[in-house]
Structure formats: structure tokens, C-alpha cells
Design a protein around this motif. Sequence first.
Motif, PDB file in Angstrom:
ATOM      1  N   SER A 138      -7.280   1.415  -1.263  1.00 40.07           N
ATOM      2  CA  SER A 138      -6.039   1.856  -0.619  1.00 40.07           C
ATOM      3  C   SER A 138      -6.324   2.737   0.592  1.00 40.07           C
ATOM      4  N   ASN A 148       0.814  -1.207   0.000  1.00 33.93           N
ATOM      5  CA  ASN A 148       0.000   0.000   0.000  1.00 33.93           C
ATOM      6  C   ASN A 148       0.852   1.263   0.000  1.00 33.93           C
ATOM      7  N   LEU A 150      -7.622   0.580   3.457  1.00 33.96           N
ATOM      8  CA  LEU A 150      -6.505  -0.163   4.041  1.00 33.96           C
ATOM      9  C   LEU A 150      -5.653   0.747   4.929  1.00 33.96           C
ATOM     10  N   THR A 151      -5.288   1.909   4.398  1.00 33.45           N
ATOM     11  CA  THR A 151      -4.415   2.837   5.128  1.00 33.45           C
ATOM     12  C   THR A 151      -5.079   3.374   6.384  1.00 33.45           C
ATOM     13  N   SER A 206       1.620   2.046  -3.513  1.00 30.47           N
ATOM     14  CA  SER A 206       0.469   1.800  -4.388  1.00 30.47           C
ATOM     15  C   SER A 206       0.463   2.732  -5.590  1.00 30.47           C
TER      16      SER A 206
END
Length: 358
Positions: free
Chosen positions: A116, A64, A119-120, A67
Motif C-alpha cells: 500500500s 488503496n 502504491l501510494t 485499504s
Amino acid sequence: MISILDKYIMKKFLGTYLFSILLIISISVVFDLNEQSDKFIKNDAPWQAIVFKYYLNFIPYYANLFSALFVFIAVIFFTSKLADNSEIIAMLSTGMSFKRLMKPYMLSAGIIAIVSFILTSFIIPPANVIRIDFQNKYIKNKKTDYADRIQLQVEPGVILYIGSFSDKDKKGSNVSLDKFEGKELVSRLTAKRIQYDSAYQWTLHDYSIRTFDGRREYITVGDKIDTTLTIMPRDFLISVNDFEQMPTPRLYNYVERQKDRGIGQIQSFEIEFHKRFASIASAFILTIIGASLSSRKVKGGMGLNIGIGLLLSVSYILFMTISSTFAVSGMVSPFIAAWIPNVVFALIAAYLYTKAPN
């Protein structure tokens, strides 16, 4: 409506993106294992912890982290291949505009950006807690367990100073606690030692309290007193990778609280917060650059496009690093540091978009 052609491009885009991630992360894991193996052996790291606590959380974090780079490489690679096979020419010859051709690219970039960001913001930070704990234990301890000359605002009008504090025994020395009403000092507590107990409970040893009432002064001394201070050691013992362990809502609250308390060294937290949102825009910007740059068939073939793409991607990462350094040093605000690379590359994207084939 999503046409068959849109699905075809999206499949190529997302497939190449995932393949590039798997390829590069696999190489990264091999190199990291080769570099860290001596430390694993020296510190007797159990293999279960290496696999499930370190590398299981290492992979999503670094995937990530880069990414945006993977997005750029994926677009450059598969679009250059389409152009080299004259597929782009065939699409445009049917009367399709380049703007319409960009629809599946933008949809794919949107999917990647949303995933993304989730996730982050919510998934990787708890995983980083496990990974960083493993690193501190078996690779290199980067946890901050000592601080000196600590000064912060505990609550409005209450200023705390601690000469030094060690997290190992939760003890500090040379303490003062000043209370103000407006600009007037109404009381000052001093103590030789301070001990953190739990939650917001602290114990002061060898203390003296001076209370001011006009021209009168009252002094109280004692050996030990328990008090409540709305701070904990982690509020001023800031480690270099603490921001990686915070979900976005908690990161925002942490930054605002530290600002109110007047604590410095939070630029990296502010940069991280703004980067999480800037990464959404970067996915679209780099997609436009990659598609505009590689959609034209050139004599140099795919190699030339990929070379230019890699140069631009390295420039983007370098730009992000330099701007973050300026923000940490206080030369620019964290917001500007996070967004200025996107602004510059958005201008590049706009220029290349106007030069794309139609």
C-alpha cells in the motif's frame, strides 16, 4: 519459520482482503458509472478514455484509499468464521498462545502495508495525474486557474506580491518585489502587469524600481523588463487535489519549499504526507483489533462480530476525517491529525488484545 498453519491463515487473510476489495470496488464502479454517465455523454467523453484513463486509474486509487477498512473487514470476517467453526479453539488447545497465533496476521498486515505504501508513494500519484486530468475535462473542473493577493518569499530576503493572477493567459497585475538586507529595505520594484513565459522567466510591464542607499533614493522606470523569479504559477495556484498527484519524495520537497516561501493553504499536503506513513501503522493496529475482537466464539455468531467490526471501522474513518478537518482549519498540526486516530485505536487494540482468548 513459517508453518503450514501460518500459511493457512495468511492465505485466508490475503484472500479475503483481495475478495473484499474486488467486491466493493466493483460496486463502486457501477455506482460511479451510473452517476457520471450523463456527464460523459454531455461532454462527449470517448469510451477509450473512460475505460483506460478514468476507471483504470480510479480502481487502484479508491482501493488503496480504503485499504485500512478492507484490512479490518477481512480480519473480522475470516477470523469470525474460524472461531465459529471452532478452529481457533483447536489451535489454542494445542498449547499455542494467542501471541503466536498473531504471527501470520502481522506478516499479512506487513505485506499489505508495504504494498500500500509503495502504491501510494510512487505508483498511484502518476496515475492520478491522468485520472484528474480526465475529471477536469469531462466531469467537473476543480483546477485552480485564478488567485488574488498572492504574497510569498521568492528567496531569502525577497518578497513578491501579486494583486491578481490568471492561469488562462499567464498574466497578473499590481506587482511589487521587495528586497531586504536584514530588516532594511534596499529596493522595491513595482509593475502594473506581469507575464509568465517559461521555467522561471517572467516579464514585467510598466515597471518602476526604487533603490535605497542610505538617505539617497534612485528611481528607474521602463515599459518592459525580463527577469528571473524562482517561482512558477503552480506554486501559488493550488488545487484541492494537487497533493494526490505527487510521489512522496516530491510531496515532501514541495511542503518544505512552500513553508520556506511562507505560502499558506498547504495543510492538506502535510496531512497527506503524514497519512502515507500513518497508514503503515494503521494496518497493524486494525489487524490486532479485528483478530482480538473476533477470535472468541460468541452466541451472536459471525453477525455480531461483523457488526461491531463495521462500527469500529466507520468510527476510525470518521475520526480520520474529523482530525483532518481540524488540521486544515489550523486547530491542530497535520502530524497530530494524521497520527491521533492511530494512537486512540492503538489503545483500543491493546485493551482488546489483553481480553483475547488464550
